[in-house]
Motif scaffolding. Structure first.
Motif, mmCIF file in Angstrom:
data_model
loop_
_atom_site.group_PDB
_atom_site.id
_atom_site.type_symbol
_atom_site.label_atom_id
_atom_site.label_comp_id
_atom_site.label_asym_id
_atom_site.label_seq_id
_atom_site.Cartn_x
_atom_site.Cartn_y
_atom_site.Cartn_z
ATOM 1 N N PHE A 1 -23.755 -60.286 14.817
ATOM 2 C CA PHE A 1 -23.717 -59.691 16.156
ATOM 3 C C PHE A 1 -22.933 -58.379 16.157
ATOM 4 O O PHE A 1 -23.254 -57.459 16.909
ATOM 5 C CB PHE A 1 -23.105 -60.676 17.149
ATOM 6 C CG PHE A 1 -23.804 -62.011 17.183
ATOM 7 C CD1 PHE A 1 -25.187 -62.096 17.049
ATOM 8 C CD2 PHE A 1 -23.083 -63.189 17.313
ATOM 9 C CE1 PHE A 1 -25.829 -63.325 17.062
ATOM 10 C CE2 PHE A 1 -23.720 -64.419 17.333
ATOM 11 C CZ PHE A 1 -25.099 -64.489 17.196
ATOM 12 N N LEU A 2 -21.914 -58.297 15.315
ATOM 13 C CA LEU A 2 -21.168 -57.044 15.200
ATOM 14 C C LEU A 2 -22.033 -55.960 14.567
ATOM 15 O O LEU A 2 -22.019 -54.798 15.006
ATOM 16 C CB LEU A 2 -19.901 -57.258 14.367
ATOM 17 C CG LEU A 2 -18.779 -58.069 15.033
ATOM 18 C CD1 LEU A 2 -17.695 -58.402 14.037
ATOM 19 C CD2 LEU A 2 -18.198 -57.309 16.217
ATOM 20 N N LYS A 3 -22.797 -56.330 13.571
ATOM 21 C CA LYS A 3 -23.677 -55.367 12.904
ATOM 22 C C LYS A 3 -24.732 -54.845 13.868
ATOM 23 O O LYS A 3 -25.117 -53.672 13.822
ATOM 24 C CB LYS A 3 -24.342 -56.029 11.695
ATOM 25 C CG LYS A 3 -25.219 -55.075 10.887
ATOM 26 C CD LYS A 3 -25.857 -55.796 9.705
ATOM 27 C CE LYS A 3 -26.801 -54.861 8.953
ATOM 28 N NZ LYS A 3 -27.490 -55.567 7.837
ATOM 29 N N ALA A 4 -25.220 -55.717 14.768
ATOM 30 C CA ALA A 4 -26.250 -55.305 15.733
ATOM 31 C C ALA A 4 -25.762 -54.167 16.620
ATOM 32 O O ALA A 4 -26.562 -53.327 17.044
ATOM 33 C CB ALA A 4 -26.671 -56.502 16.587
ATOM 34 N N ALA A 5 -24.459 -54.130 16.880
ATOM 35 C CA ALA A 5 -23.910 -53.073 17.739
ATOM 36 C C ALA A 5 -24.162 -51.702 17.138
ATOM 37 O O ALA A 5 -24.337 -50.717 17.867
ATOM 38 C CB ALA A 5 -22.419 -53.294 17.955
ATOM 39 N N PRO B 1 -38.034 -54.181 20.256
ATOM 40 C CA PRO B 1 -36.950 -53.892 21.202
ATOM 41 C C PRO B 1 -37.421 -53.024 22.357
ATOM 42 O O PRO B 1 -38.207 -52.099 22.159
ATOM 43 C CB PRO B 1 -35.929 -53.136 20.339
ATOM 44 C CG PRO B 1 -36.739 -52.502 19.254
ATOM 45 C CD PRO B 1 -37.887 -53.415 18.998
ATOM 46 N N MET B 2 -36.927 -53.351 23.567
ATOM 47 C CA MET B 2 -37.232 -52.533 24.718
ATOM 48 C C MET B 2 -36.514 -51.190 24.591
ATOM 49 O O MET B 2 -35.596 -51.041 23.786
ATOM 50 C CB MET B 2 -36.849 -53.249 26.011
ATOM 51 C CG MET B 2 -37.645 -54.529 26.264
ATOM 52 S SD MET B 2 -37.292 -55.313 27.859
ATOM 53 C CE MET B 2 -38.161 -54.213 28.989
ATOM 54 N N ILE C 1 -28.256 -59.983 23.088
ATOM 55 C CA ILE C 1 -28.296 -59.651 21.660
ATOM 56 C C ILE C 1 -28.408 -60.933 20.835
ATOM 57 O O ILE C 1 -29.204 -61.024 19.893
ATOM 58 C CB ILE C 1 -27.049 -58.835 21.266
ATOM 59 C CG1 ILE C 1 -27.135 -57.421 21.868
ATOM 60 C CG2 ILE C 1 -26.905 -58.751 19.746
ATOM 61 C CD1 ILE C 1 -25.884 -56.584 21.683
ATOM 62 N N VAL C 2 -27.627 -61.945 21.193
ATOM 63 C CA VAL C 2 -27.680 -63.237 20.494
ATOM 64 C C VAL C 2 -29.092 -63.810 20.534
ATOM 65 O O VAL C 2 -29.683 -64.157 19.494
ATOM 66 C CB VAL C 2 -26.688 -64.238 21.120
ATOM 67 C CG1 VAL C 2 -26.928 -65.645 20.587
ATOM 68 C CG2 VAL C 2 -25.252 -63.810 20.851
ATOM 69 N N THR D 1 -36.314 -63.204 17.727
ATOM 70 C CA THR D 1 -37.216 -62.170 17.211
ATOM 71 C C THR D 1 -36.728 -61.525 15.922
ATOM 72 O O THR D 1 -37.506 -60.868 15.233
ATOM 73 C CB THR D 1 -37.406 -61.041 18.253
ATOM 74 O OG1 THR D 1 -36.201 -60.251 18.337
ATOM 75 C CG2 THR D 1 -37.733 -61.604 19.624
ATOM 76 N N GLY D 2 -35.442 -61.689 15.618
ATOM 77 C CA GLY D 2 -34.891 -61.023 14.450
ATOM 78 C C GLY D 2 -34.618 -59.548 14.680
ATOM 79 O O GLY D 2 -34.222 -58.837 13.761
ATOM 80 N N GLU D 3 -34.817 -59.088 15.909
ATOM 81 C CA GLU D 3 -34.634 -57.670 16.240
ATOM 82 C C GLU D 3 -33.602 -57.514 17.346
ATOM 83 O O GLU D 3 -33.358 -58.444 18.129
ATOM 84 C CB GLU D 3 -35.952 -57.046 16.709
ATOM 85 C CG GLU D 3 -37.055 -57.022 15.675
ATOM 86 C CD GLU D 3 -38.297 -56.341 16.222
ATOM 87 O OE1 GLU D 3 -38.447 -55.120 16.015
ATOM 88 O OE2 GLU D 3 -39.113 -57.018 16.876
ATOM 89 N N ILE D 4 -33.026 -56.294 17.428
ATOM 90 C CA ILE D 4 -32.177 -55.984 18.571
ATOM 91 C C ILE D 4 -33.048 -55.973 19.826
ATOM 92 O O ILE D 4 -34.244 -55.685 19.753
ATOM 93 C CB ILE D 4 -31.462 -54.631 18.399
ATOM 94 C CG1 ILE D 4 -32.477 -53.499 18.122
ATOM 95 C CG2 ILE D 4 -30.410 -54.715 17.306
ATOM 96 C CD1 ILE D 4 -31.866 -52.114 18.100
ATOM 97 N N PRO D 5 -32.480 -56.280 20.997
ATOM 98 C CA PRO D 5 -33.310 -56.374 22.213
ATOM 99 C C PRO D 5 -33.740 -55.037 22.792
ATOM 100 O O PRO D 5 -34.753 -54.946 23.469
ATOM 101 C CB PRO D 5 -32.424 -57.134 23.197
ATOM 102 C CG PRO D 5 -31.033 -56.947 22.692
ATOM 103 C CD PRO D 5 -31.109 -56.758 21.212
ATOM 104 N N TRP D 6 -32.937 -53.955 22.561
ATOM 105 C CA TRP D 6 -33.267 -52.643 23.114
ATOM 106 C C TRP D 6 -32.681 -51.575 22.209
ATOM 107 O O TRP D 6 -31.739 -51.812 21.451
ATOM 108 C CB TRP D 6 -32.710 -52.436 24.533
ATOM 109 C CG TRP D 6 -32.144 -53.650 25.172
ATOM 110 C CD1 TRP D 6 -32.761 -54.481 26.047
ATOM 111 C CD2 TRP D 6 -30.822 -54.203 24.983
ATOM 112 N NE1 TRP D 6 -31.932 -55.506 26.409
ATOM 113 C CE2 TRP D 6 -30.730 -55.367 25.762
ATOM 114 C CE3 TRP D 6 -29.732 -53.829 24.222
ATOM 115 C CZ2 TRP D 6 -29.600 -56.171 25.812
ATOM 116 C CZ3 TRP D 6 -28.589 -54.618 24.252
ATOM 117 C CH2 TRP D 6 -28.525 -55.773 25.048
ATOM 118 N N ASN D 7 -33.228 -50.381 22.316
ATOM 119 C CA ASN D 7 -32.720 -49.256 21.531
ATOM 120 C C ASN D 7 -31.500 -48.615 22.178
ATOM 121 O O ASN D 7 -30.557 -48.236 21.491
ATOM 122 C CB ASN D 7 -33.820 -48.198 21.359
ATOM 123 C CG ASN D 7 -34.988 -48.715 20.544
ATOM 124 O OD1 ASN D 7 -34.792 -49.365 19.523
ATOM 125 N ND2 ASN D 7 -36.209 -48.439 20.994
#
Length: 783
Positions: free
Chosen positions: A363-367, A472-473, A491-492, A498-504
Motif C-alpha cells: 500500500f505504501l508503494k502504491a502511493a 485505473p480511473m 487503494i486496498v 484488480t492488481g492496479e491502483i484505482p486512479w491516476n
C-alpha cells in the motif's frame, strides 16, 4: 442583451437547456480520450452545507475543464446511503433508537429518509450547474450495488483476505457497534490520574491510572525491563486494591518510564496497548464493560452502573479505604468515535476483517504510482499506513446496510457462504440450503452488515457496472480528512481485486472554516449559512466563482461578505460583454482582416492565458488558473484593450473601416475565448451570452461543448509590445489622477519611451493611443 443580468431566471433556464439537450451525457463511443472521475458519493447523514459546495464544485470545474480540452468526460454521481451515518440521521429525526423498533420497520424508515435527502441533494447539485451524467447515478444500498459489494467480499474470502475472528475490537457504546481504526478521532478531555497501591509481599507498589473503574478487569502489571526502580518486582505477584486478587508483574518495553509511576496496570481493556499486550502475552480476559456502555452486573461495587458513574464510585471507595494516595487533574487525549464524538471502548467480539497489516508495504508503494495534488497530501497517507495497528474491521452491528452473505453452522460455528447466482442475498430472509462439513443441516444467519466504507471503497468497480473498463480511473477527488478512509480503503480494494491502483490522479480539497480552526459541518451549530439560501440570494455562479478562489488542499474561511467580489465580477463580465456585442452586430466572421498591433496583442494575450491556465488546471490548481484568467479579463481586456480600441469601434469615419474590422475581429476572438475560459467557473452566464450572440456563428450547440484555444506557440514580441503600451496608459492615468484631472482631459503631447524595435507598431497604434490618452501629439524617445 438586457441592461442587468437576471440570474434568478437565467440560471434555471440554462439548467433546463442542458438537461433538454443532454449536453453532459456520456457517450462511450464519442471522440476523445475518456477522462473518468471517481466522485465521492455524499453520505446521507443530514443536509448539505457550504463545505460540500466548496469541495464538490472545485472538482466539477476540473470536469468541465477536461471536457473543454476535448476529452470524453465520464462524470458519474452516487449516494452513500447505507450504514451508521444514515441510521443516526433517522434516529435523530425520528427521536428513536434503532433497537427499539422491529428491524424491518426501522429499515423502511431509513429507505424513506434516504430517498427524501437524495432528491434534495440532486436538486442542489443541479442548482449549482453540475455537469454530471445522472444516467450513471448509483446508490450504495441499491440491489445492484449490494450484489457487487457482496460478490467482491466473497472474492476476498476466497483470497484469504477477508476473515472472521473473536478478538478485542474498537467499540462505540453510543452507536452500539464495532468500528475501524480509521473512524477514531482524538479528543483532549479533562480527567484524573489516580495513584493507588497494589500490594507486593505486603508493601505498596504505587500505580497511576485514569481508568480506576477497570480495576476488576486488571490482569497484570507491567514495568519497563530497563527501569532499575522495579527490578526486584519482576516475576512477583501483586494484589489488586478493593478486589484483593493476585496478578503477575511482567516487563514490556512499551511502558513509558517517565509517565505516572512507571508501573502500568493492564486491564481488559483500557486502551489499544492493553489489547496488544493481551495478544502478545496470552493474558486472560476479565469482563467489565458491556456493549451498551454499562458495567457487567457481576463486577462488585459498580455492576450495572454507567462507565462515568462507575469511575466516580470506585474513586470514592478507594478514598474511603485509604487506597487513594493522590488524584491529579490532567488533560489527556482519548479515542472518540468520529460519528458521535463519544469515547471508544475495546471489548472482545467476533467480527469480520479485511487483512491490511500484512500488505502494508504494498500500500505504501502504491502511493508512489499515484499523482497527488497537492503533492504534500501524500505524506498524510504514508503516515497513516505506517501507523496502522489493526486490520480493517468491516462488520457493523447495525441494520440498514449491505448484509454479509454468510451463515454459521449451528453445531460447529463454521461460516458458509452464498453462491454468486444468489446475490444480492439477505441471510436473515433466506435460509441456507446445504449441510456443513460436520454433518449439521442447521445454520444461523449473520445479522451484522458491512461498514459503509466496505461498499464505498469499491466505487471504481461500481462505476464499471455500466460495461466500461475504467480501472485505473483518471481522477478521484475528496477533502483531506478522508485520506485515511476513502483513499486508503479504495487503494486496498483496488489492489486486491484488480492488481492496479484505482486512479491516476488524486485531487485533495480543503475545508471551509466558520472561524479559525473550526470546520463547518452538519453536526455543528455553525451551519446556519444554508447553501440553498446562498444560491437563491446570490446566484450559483457567484458561489462558484468564490469557491474557485482557494488554493487546492488549503482550508479557507467563509462569510457572505466574501461574495461581494464575485458579484462585481459577474456585473463586469455582463457589462463588458454587452459593450463588445453592441459593436459586433455587423461583423463579418468569414473574413480575417489585417490586424493592427494592439489587436494582435489582445489575441496573443488570450492565447497565452489559455495555455497558462490549462497548465495549472492539469495540476488541479483551480484558483491559480482563475487568477491568470482574471488578470487577462480585468487588466488587459477591460482596463486596457476596450479603452484603447473604443473610439476606433465608434468612429470608423475617423479611424477607417478596415481598422474597425480589425478591432471587431480581435474583440470577437477575445470575448469568445474569455467566455470559454470562464465557462468552467461560471457556466450559466457564459452559456447565456454564448446562446444570445455567439451561437449564430459557432458550430457547437453549447459553449460547454466547445474547446479552449491551444496555441502551438506564443508571440512573445507582441506580448512585450502590449506590456509597453499598458505602461504608457498606466502612466498617463497616474499623471491625471495625481493632478485631479478627468481622464478625458486633453493633453498637448505625450512622450513615449520605448525600444526602437517597437517603433513601427507604435506608429500603427498612434490613433488609438491619442484617442485613449486625449494627447494631441506623441513624441517617441527610443532607448
Amino acid at each position: 442583451m438586457e441592461k442587468r443580468y437576471n440570474f434568478t431566471q437565467i440560471e434555471k433556464q440554462m439548467q433546463e437547456f442542458w438537461e433538454q439537450k443532454q449536453i453532459y451525457k456520456f457517450n462511450p463511443d464519442a471522440k476523445g480520450q475518456v477522462y473518468s472521475i471517481d466522485t465521492p458519493p455524499p453520505t446521507v447523514s443530514g443536509s448539505l452545507h457550504i463545505g460540500h459546495l466548496f469541495s464538490y464544485t472545485q472538482a466539477e470545474m476540473a470536469a468541465r475543464f477536461r471536457r473543454m480540452q476535448g476529452q470524453n468526460v465520464f462524470y458519474p454521481f452516487g449516494f452513500d446511503d447505507n450504514g451508521l451515518p444514515t441510521e443516526r440521521l433517522v434516529e435523530r429525526e425520528e427521536g428513536i433508537r434503532a433497537n427499539a423498533l422491529p428491524r424491518s420497520e426501522f429499515i423502511e424508515k431509513c429507505r424513506r429518509t434516504t430517498e427524501k435527502y437524495e432528491n434534495e441533494f440532486k436538486t442542489f447539485w443541479n442548482s449549482l450547474g453540475f455537469s454530471v451524467d445522472w444516467a450513471s447515478e448509483y446508490q450504495t444500498i441499491s440491489p445492484e450495488v449490494q450484489k457487487i459489494s457482496q460478490e467482491l467480499f466473497l472474492e476476498l474470502v476466497k483470497m484469504g483476505k477477508a476473515y472472521t475472528k473473536e478478538s478485542p475490537v474498537l467499540w462505540c457504546t453510543e452507536c452500539r457497534t464495532s468500528i475501524a481504526q480509521a473512524e477514531l478521532d482524538t479528543t483532549d478531555i479533562e480527567s484524573t490520574f489516580n495513584y493507588v497501591p497494589f500490594y507486593v509481599d505486603g508493601y505498596p507498589l504505587e500505580v497511576a491510572t485514569t481508568r480506576p473503574e477497570l480495576l476488576y478487569g486488571c490482569v497484570c502489571l507491567f514495568v519497563n525491563p530497563s527501569d532499575e526502580r522495579y527490578q526486584q518486582y519482576i516475576g512477583k505477584s501483586a494484589v489488586v486494591p478493593l478486589y484483593d486478587y493476585e496478578i503477575p508483574i511482567y516487563t514490556d518495553e512499551k511502558v513509558c518510564i517517565d509517565k505516572g509511576t512507571g508501573v502500568v496496570m493492564c486491564a481488559t481493556f483500557g486502551d489499544s496497548t492493553d489489547a496488544e499486550w493481551y495478544d502478545e502475552h496470552s493474558l486472560p480476559y476479565r469482563k467489565v464493560i458491556l456493549p451498551d456502555g454499562s458495567i457487567d452486573n457481576d463486577v462488585p461495587h459498580i455492576g450495572g452502573l454507567s462507565i462515568s458513574d462507575a469511575r466516580k464510585t470506585i474513586i470514592r471507595l478507594l478514598d474511603e479505604h485509604r487506597l487513594l494516595f493522590k488524584s491529579e487533574t490532567i488533560t489527556h487525549a482519548v479515542g472518540t468515535h468520529e460519528r458521535c464524538g463519544k469515547p471508544v471502548e475495546i471489548i472482545p467480539s467476533r467480527q469480520w476483517y479485511i487483512d491490511i497489516l500484512s500488505e502494508r508495504e504494498r500500500f505504501l508503494k502504491a502511493a508512489d504510482e499515484i499523482n497527488w495534488y497537492p503533492s504534500n497530501m501524500k505524506s498524510r497517507y504514508i503516515a497513516w499506513v505506517e501507523n496502522l495497528k489493526w486490520d480493517w474491521c468491516i462488520s457493523r452491528q447495525r441494520y440498514f446496510g449491505v448484509p454479509f452473505p454468510v451463515w454459521y453452522c449451528k453445531n460447529c460455528g463454521e461460516p458458509v457462504f452464498a453462491e454468486k447466482d444468489q446475490l444480492p442475498v439477505n441471510p436473515l430472509e433466506t435460509e441456507y440450503k446445504g449441510i456443513c462439513r460436520c454433518g449439521c443441516p442447521e445454520f444461523i444467519p449473520e445479522s451484522a452488515v458491512f461498514d459503509t466504507w466496505a461498499t464505498s471503497s469499491i466505487t471504481p468497480q461500481i462505476n464499471e457496472r455500466l460495461g466500461l473498463k475504467l480501472t485505473p480511473m483518471s481522477m478521484r477527488t475528496h477533502a483531506h480528512e478522508i485520506i485515511r478512509t476513502w483513499t486508503f480503503y479504495t487503494i486496498v480494494r483496488s489492489l486486491y481485486h484488480t492488481g492496479e491502483i484505482p486512479w491516476n490522479d488524486l485531487m485533495i480539497c480543503g475545508f471551509i472554516l466558520a472561524r479559525k480552526g473550526e470546520k463547518i459541518s452538519k453536526s455543528k451549530s455553525n451551519n446556519e449559512l444554508d447553501p440553498k439560501y446562498l444560491i437563491s440570494a446570490h446566484s450559483a455562479d457567484v458561489l462558484r466563482y468564490w469557491t474557485a478562489g482557494a488554493r487546492l488542499g488549503t482550508d479557507t474561511f467563509f462569510s457572505p461578505d466574501e461574495l461581494e467580489v464575485s458579484k462585481r465580477f459577474i456585473t463586469k463580465l455582463w457589462n463588458a460583454s454587452k459593450f463588445a456585442i453592441s459593436h459586433l452586430q455587423d461583423i463579418d466572421t468569414e473574413q480575417t482582416p489585417d490586424l493592427l498591433p494592439v489587436d494582435r496583442w489582445i489575441i496573443e494575450r488570450v492565447n497565452e492565458t489559455a495555455a497558462n491556465a490549462a497548465r495549472l488546471l492539469y495540476e488541479y490548481e483551480i484558483g491559480s488558473a482563475k487568477h491568470e484568467i482574471d488578470n487577462l479579463f480585468w487588466k488587459d481586456f477591460c482596463d486596457n484593450y476596450i479603452e484603447i480600441v473604443k473610439e476606433r469601434l465608434y468612429k470608423p469615419d475617423i479611424h477607417g473601416a478596415e481598422e474597425r474590422k480589425s478591432g471587431q475581429y480581435a474583440l470577437y476572438y477575445a470575448l469568445l475565448n474569455i467566455m470559454k475560459l470562464y465557462a468552467i467557473y461560471v457556466p450559466h452566464i457564459t452559456e447565456y451570452i454564448y446562446q444570445e450572440y455567439f451561437l449564430q456563428y459557432e458550430k457547437k450547440v453549447s459553449i460547454h461543448l466547445t474547446h479552449w484555444v491551444k496555441p502551438s506557440q506564443i508571440d512573445n514580441e507582441i506580448i512585450l509590445f502590449g506590456e509597453n503600451l499598458k505602461n504608457i496608459i498606466f502612466e498617463m492615468r497616474k499623471y491625471k489622477s495625481e493632478r485631479n484631472l478627468s481622464m478625458r482631459t486633453e493633453m498637448d503631447f505625450l512622450n513615449i519611451h520605448t525600444d526602437r524595435c517597437f517603433e513601427e507598431w507604435f506608429i500603427l497604434t498612434e490613433k488609438d493611443i491619442k484617442a485613449c490618452t486625449r494627447a494631441a501629439k506623441i513624441n517617441y524617445i527610443f532607448e
